[in-house]
Every structure is written in C-alpha cells, then in structure tokens.
Write an enzyme that holds these catalytic residues in place. Structure first.
Site, PDB file in Angstrom:
ATOM      1  N   GLU A 186      36.370  65.367  39.210  1.00 51.00           N
ATOM      2  CA  GLU A 186      37.510  65.879  39.917  1.00 51.00           C
ATOM      3  C   GLU A 186      38.635  64.895  39.716  1.00 51.00           C
ATOM      4  O   GLU A 186      39.629  65.170  39.567  1.00 51.00           O
ATOM      5  CB  GLU A 186      37.013  65.608  41.627  1.00 51.00           C
ATOM      6  CG  GLU A 186      38.118  65.534  42.741  1.00 51.00           C
ATOM      7  CD  GLU A 186      38.823  66.791  42.754  1.00 51.00           C
ATOM      8  OE1 GLU A 186      38.248  68.081  41.923  1.00 51.00           O
ATOM      9  OE2 GLU A 186      39.797  67.196  43.706  1.00 51.00           O
ATOM     10  N   TYR A 187      38.331  63.505  39.684  1.00 49.49           N
ATOM     11  CA  TYR A 187      39.270  62.555  39.159  1.00 49.49           C
ATOM     12  C   TYR A 187      39.907  62.965  37.985  1.00 49.49           C
ATOM     13  O   TYR A 187      41.328  62.924  37.821  1.00 49.49           O
ATOM     14  CB  TYR A 187      38.610  61.148  39.026  1.00 49.49           C
ATOM     15  CG  TYR A 187      39.461  59.963  38.530  1.00 49.49           C
ATOM     16  CD1 TYR A 187      40.020  59.918  36.994  1.00 49.49           C
ATOM     17  CD2 TYR A 187      40.263  59.173  39.541  1.00 49.49           C
ATOM     18  CE1 TYR A 187      40.826  58.867  36.808  1.00 49.49           C
ATOM     19  CE2 TYR A 187      41.068  58.304  39.196  1.00 49.49           C
ATOM     20  CZ  TYR A 187      41.425  58.019  37.881  1.00 49.49           C
ATOM     21  OH  TYR A 187      42.285  57.057  37.497  1.00 49.49           O
ATOM     22  N   LYS A 217      32.319  31.596  35.439  1.00 44.96           N
ATOM     23  CA  LYS A 217      33.486  31.450  34.516  1.00 44.96           C
ATOM     24  C   LYS A 217      33.031  32.546  33.582  1.00 44.96           C
ATOM     25  O   LYS A 217      32.436  32.465  32.769  1.00 44.96           O
ATOM     26  CB  LYS A 217      33.427  29.948  33.900  1.00 44.96           C
ATOM     27  CG  LYS A 217      34.642  29.642  32.911  1.00 44.96           C
ATOM     28  CD  LYS A 217      34.430  28.177  32.507  1.00 44.96           C
ATOM     29  CE  LYS A 217      35.848  27.907  31.415  1.00 44.96           C
ATOM     30  NZ  LYS A 217      35.761  28.788  30.330  1.00 44.96           N
ATOM     31  N   ARG A 259      47.570  33.696  27.743  1.00 46.28           N
ATOM     32  CA  ARG A 259      47.853  32.488  28.177  1.00 46.28           C
ATOM     33  C   ARG A 259      48.805  31.687  26.890  1.00 46.28           C
ATOM     34  O   ARG A 259      49.572  31.047  27.172  1.00 46.28           O
ATOM     35  CB  ARG A 259      46.328  31.638  27.991  1.00 46.28           C
ATOM     36  CG  ARG A 259      46.560  30.055  28.286  1.00 46.28           C
ATOM     37  CD  ARG A 259      45.206  29.532  28.362  1.00 46.28           C
ATOM     38  NE  ARG A 259      45.061  28.063  28.395  1.00 46.28           N
ATOM     39  CZ  ARG A 259      45.724  27.177  27.393  1.00 46.28           C
ATOM     40  NH1 ARG A 259      45.666  27.872  26.274  1.00 46.28           N
ATOM     41  NH2 ARG A 259      45.869  25.962  27.914  1.00 46.28           N
TER      42      ARG A 259
HETATM   43  C1  LIG Z   1      42.568  26.854  38.301  1.00 41.76           C
HETATM   44  O1  LIG Z   1      42.597  27.305  36.814  1.00 41.76           O
HETATM   45  C2  LIG Z   1      41.463  27.783  36.305  1.00 41.76           C
HETATM   46  N1  LIG Z   1      40.625  28.371  37.133  1.00 41.76           N
HETATM   47  C3  LIG Z   1      39.832  29.309  36.635  1.00 41.76           C
HETATM   48  N2  LIG Z   1      39.054  29.815  37.447  1.00 41.76           N
HETATM   49  C4  LIG Z   1      37.893  30.697  36.975  1.00 41.76           C
HETATM   50  N3  LIG Z   1      36.877  31.254  37.801  1.00 41.76           N
HETATM   51  N4  LIG Z   1      37.775  30.688  35.589  1.00 41.76           N
HETATM   52  C5  LIG Z   1      38.469  30.161  34.823  1.00 41.76           C
HETATM   53  N5  LIG Z   1      38.406  30.281  33.469  1.00 41.76           N
HETATM   54  C6  LIG Z   1      39.475  29.465  35.268  1.00 41.76           C
HETATM   55  N6  LIG Z   1      40.642  28.670  34.549  1.00 41.76           N
HETATM   56  C7  LIG Z   1      41.443  27.860  34.978  1.00 41.76           C
HETATM   57  C8  LIG Z   1      42.555  27.267  34.050  1.00 41.76           C
END
Ligand SMILES: COc1nc2nc(N)nc(N)c2nc1C
Length: 308
Positions: free
Chosen positions: A31-32, A111, A132
């Site tokens: 549908e999408y 992370k 970045r």
């Molecule tokens: C506040 O700065 C940051 N916060 C973050 N938070 C997450 N969860 N993962 C990152 N890679 C990260 N990198 C930076 C520079």
C-alpha cells in the site's frame, strides 16, 4: 491536483513515521509503495508542485559533483574515553569534586558505531544535514540523509532546531549489501560503520537510498524549548518525531553505570546494530553548564569503549 498531492504527502508521511520510527506499520508495504508511486507520477506530471520535503525525496534523485562545506554553529567535539572501571570511577570523582556534590544522575546511552551527523531544522523543515568533518567544518550530505526513512523531513516547531546523532547501517542491511557486492565481484565493506560512511558519501542520493541506513539522535543544540535535563531533551525530540535509542537509562550512581556497562558488553551481540561502547552523561543541564568543555570534549560526558 494540489489537494490530491497534499493528501498523498500527509498519508505517506504518517505511514513512514509509523513504520520507520514507531516500528508499528498500519498498512502493508504494498500500500505504501502504491501511494508512493502515485505521488512520484503526479510530481513528474506537475513538477512545479514538487517540494523539498516531499516523501518522494526518500528514493533519492540528486547527483552532486562535490559536497559543499558546512560550518558547524557549535563545534562537534569528541568524547574522552574510559577503558575500565577505574577510569569510570575517576570520571565520577572528577564530576562530584568539580560540582561539590555527593550524588550525580548519569544518563547511559549505547554508543552506536556509525557516523556522527548534525541536522538543522528551520521553521520545522529539515534544511541541512552535515558530517562532523574536523569538528568545525563538515560536508553537506542533506540529500543523502533525506533518504533515511526514520529521519523526519518536517516537524511541528517554529524557529531553529539543531539535533545531532549517529547515522548507521543495521547489521542485516550490512550482510545483505556485502552479499550483493560479492556476487558482483565488488569489494565487500569491512564493517557496518565503513558501509554507512561509504553510503553517506555517495554523490548520487539514489545509491544512498538503497543502503537502508538508519539514525538515532542523541544531542540537542539550539532549540525552541529549553529543558532542565538531557533525558528531558531526548523525550522532547522524540515527541517531535525523531528516533532516539530506547536502551538509554538514568543511573543514580557510578555503581549503576558500571552494572549497565557490564550488562551491555555481553548483550550487545543481540542488538540489530553495532555499538562500540557506552556514553555516560551528567543528566542535569545546569551541572553540564558548570562543568563545561576542554578544548576537545565535554567534561560532563565520557565514552566507555568496549575492547575492540
Ligand atoms: C554530547 O556529545 C556526544 N554525545 C554522544 N552520545 C552518544 N550516544 N553517542 C555519541 N557518539 C556521542 N558523541 C558525542 C560527541
């Protein structure tokens, strides 16, 4: 026709949010796809009605010669690293010493092993997405980022909003992509992070659109609303339609942080994406402001890195 196009856009935007952000699709893919094709045909027939935030940009279509440079309003810094419990306790002592506090709330976040990006929204529309780069100057990869289905093309805010996060390639997409590359005698990517970086650096956004990238947002810069804590900022951008990582957890002591880190160092193999560590942040914005930054990184955050 204008009303038909507008109605199609709203429906596709809603289905897209349900499927890619909430993971609760209300209609089948067929549908999408049918509605998307209808909108593509209408926009091809009436190109003057096409807009930059139409869902049809999800499939890509622009080819760049080069990527323009973008100056970050605030530098995109890196994080200090911790490699063991001692490093984590030392971080906690530094924070408590500098704030003269006995107890600190920390937000622990996975992370994600991807590519850090900055997204700017003006009057609710996604206008610029940048890598970045060297922290001061990044590359404008807006068209490629628009192909990430979970990234909202428009949100309900006025003024300026900047959010930062990690664009990544889920493990399943990575495996499928490498199978296809090997079948075509192409060089496979070494890992999902390289595959995500390679996909976002494609000058043809139609290629990026086929790489099934995703994104988690984890930081808020300039925003129409101020909040008292990092957790509240994350809840706020989630309410705007951004995808944030639900495994985050507020810990009220470094002991709890150490437990969280230990749990995910084994549990991470079950995740549908790669993580290379845990980021620990002081939750209170007031405390963050008091702690400030070194030349390279915030004093109120640290990245615990898993052994490679
Ligand atoms: C506040 O700065 C940051 N916060 C973050 N938070 C997450 N969860 N993962 C990152 N890679 C990260 N990198 C930076 C520079």
């Amino acid at each position: 026709v204008r009303e038909d196009i507008q109605a199609l856009r709203e429906k596709l935007g809603q289905y897209n949010h349900e499927y890619y952000v909430l993971d609760q699709p209300s209609v089948p893919d067929s549908e999408y796809d049918r509605l998307m094709q209808q909108l593509i045909d209408l926009e091809d027939k009436y190109p003057e009605l096409k807009t930059a935030d139409s869902p049809t940009v999800r499939v890509g279509g622009t080819v760049r010669e080069v990527f323009e440079k973008v100056e970050h309003k605030r530098p995109m810094l890196s994080l200090g690293n911790a490699f063991n419990e001692t490093d984590l306790r030392a971080f906690d002592e530094r924070v408590k010493g500098a704030l003269g506090k006995e107890a600190i709330d920390y937000v622990c976040e996975l992370k994600i092993d991807g590519l850090a990006v900055s997204l700017t929204y003006e009057e609710g529309r996604f206008t610029i997405g940048a890598t970045r780069g060297d922290g001061q100057t990044g590359e404008d990869i807006t068209e490629n980022l628009k192909t990430i289905r979970s990234l909202p093309l428009s949100i309900q805010t006025s003024g300026s909003l900047e959010v930062r996060g990690e664009a990544f390639m889920p493990k399943a997409s990575f495996l499928k992509l490498n199978e296809a590359r090997i079948a075509l005698f192409d060089e496979p990517f070494a890992n999902p992070r390289n595959a995500a970086a390679g996909s976002l650096r494609q000058l043809d956004s139609k290629i990026a659109a086929k790489r099934h990238l995703d994104i988690f947002l984890y930081a808020v810069g300039e925003a129409p609303e101020q909040k008292q804590s990092h957790s509240e900022y994350l809840a706020y951008i989630e309410s705007l339609g951004f995808k944030t990582n639900k495994e985050r957890h507020v810990c009220s002591s470094i002991e709890e942080v150490i437990d969280y880190v230990a749990r995910w160092s084994t549990k991470r193999i079950d995740l549908p994406y790669d993580i290379d560590g845990i980021v620990i942040k002081v939750d209170s914005i007031n405390d963050q402001d008091q702690l400030g930054f070194t030349a390279k990184s915030p004093r109120w955050a640290i990245a615990y890195k898993f052994p490679a």
